[in-house]
Design a protein around this motif. Sequence first.
Motif, short mmCIF file in Angstrom:
data_model
loop_
_atom_site.label_atom_id
_atom_site.label_comp_id
_atom_site.label_asym_id
_atom_site.label_seq_id
_atom_site.Cartn_x
_atom_site.Cartn_y
_atom_site.Cartn_z
N ILE A 66 0.84 -1.21 0.00
CA ILE A 66 0.00 0.00 0.00
C ILE A 66 0.88 1.26 0.00
O ILE A 66 0.46 2.32 0.45
CB ILE A 66 -1.01 0.01 1.18
N ASP A 67 2.09 1.12 -0.52
CA ASP A 67 3.01 2.24 -0.71
C ASP A 67 3.46 2.92 0.58
O ASP A 67 3.66 4.14 0.61
CB ASP A 67 2.42 3.28 -1.66
N LEU A 68 3.61 2.15 1.65
CA LEU A 68 4.16 2.68 2.89
C LEU A 68 5.50 2.01 3.15
O LEU A 68 5.65 0.80 2.97
CB LEU A 68 3.22 2.43 4.08
N CYS A 74 6.34 6.53 6.93
CA CYS A 74 5.60 6.11 8.12
C CYS A 74 6.61 5.82 9.24
O CYS A 74 7.78 5.59 8.97
CB CYS A 74 4.72 4.89 7.85
N LEU A 147 -6.49 -3.36 4.51
CA LEU A 147 -5.37 -2.51 4.09
C LEU A 147 -5.74 -1.67 2.86
O LEU A 147 -5.36 -0.49 2.79
CB LEU A 147 -4.12 -3.35 3.80
N LYS A 148 -6.45 -2.25 1.92
CA LYS A 148 -6.87 -1.49 0.75
C LYS A 148 -7.81 -0.36 1.17
O LYS A 148 -7.69 0.76 0.67
CB LYS A 148 -7.55 -2.40 -0.29
N LYS A 151 -5.71 2.34 2.81
CA LYS A 151 -4.97 3.11 1.81
C LYS A 151 -5.90 4.10 1.09
O LYS A 151 -5.52 5.27 0.88
CB LYS A 151 -4.31 2.17 0.79
N THR A 152 -7.08 3.69 0.76
CA THR A 152 -8.05 4.58 0.11
C THR A 152 -8.37 5.76 1.01
O THR A 152 -8.38 6.92 0.57
CB THR A 152 -9.34 3.81 -0.23
N LEU A 154 -6.54 6.87 3.57
CA LEU A 154 -5.32 7.66 3.75
C LEU A 154 -5.14 8.62 2.57
O LEU A 154 -4.84 9.80 2.77
CB LEU A 154 -4.10 6.76 3.91
N ASN A 155 -5.33 8.13 1.36
CA ASN A 155 -5.22 9.00 0.18
C ASN A 155 -6.23 10.13 0.25
O ASN A 155 -5.92 11.26 -0.13
CB ASN A 155 -5.40 8.18 -1.10
#
Length: 162
Positions: A66-68, A74, A147-148, A151-152, A154-155
């Motif tokens: 998830i690009d962290l 982070c 997690l998906k 991530k959504t 967080l974006n």
Amino acid sequence: MTATEKADLFQFLSTAQGWISGYRSQEKIPEFFDSPSGKPTIPVLIIGNPLTTEANSLLTKMLCAIDLEPSKNCVLIYTETVSLKFLEEEILKNHPYTILLLGKNFNLFDIKNTTFVNFHGIPLFAIENPEKILQNSELKRPVWEDLKFFKTQLNRFLAEEI
């Protein structure tokens, strides 16, 4: 408000509270840090119990998916117990946009899957501890969905700050 002003205010309020209670508080003053912009400085503060090497490797893969990346976008903190005071201190130090708890058994919040809890104005989310995922492979799919969703969201939080 600068870190110095926050520390001074905290000391004043602690002293006033001590006087009201009939004694002066000897509690240690927490350390305050300045956020250069006054805004959060890291996207995610991740807090969990210490992990085995295998579970830590799994966590790294999960975060990368998830690009962290720890120490890049982070901060990862391992602790045996999480208290409200601990969370407050870490928020003051790290200025996160959001907090991700590893494990749903911290007993501080009634956190359900895909639900954020507001903690001092900061969204807090929990996923299953990687140790449990290694013990029960049936948890992989639900945790990936969590997690998906994380991530959504967080974006979305990051986009609102721009």
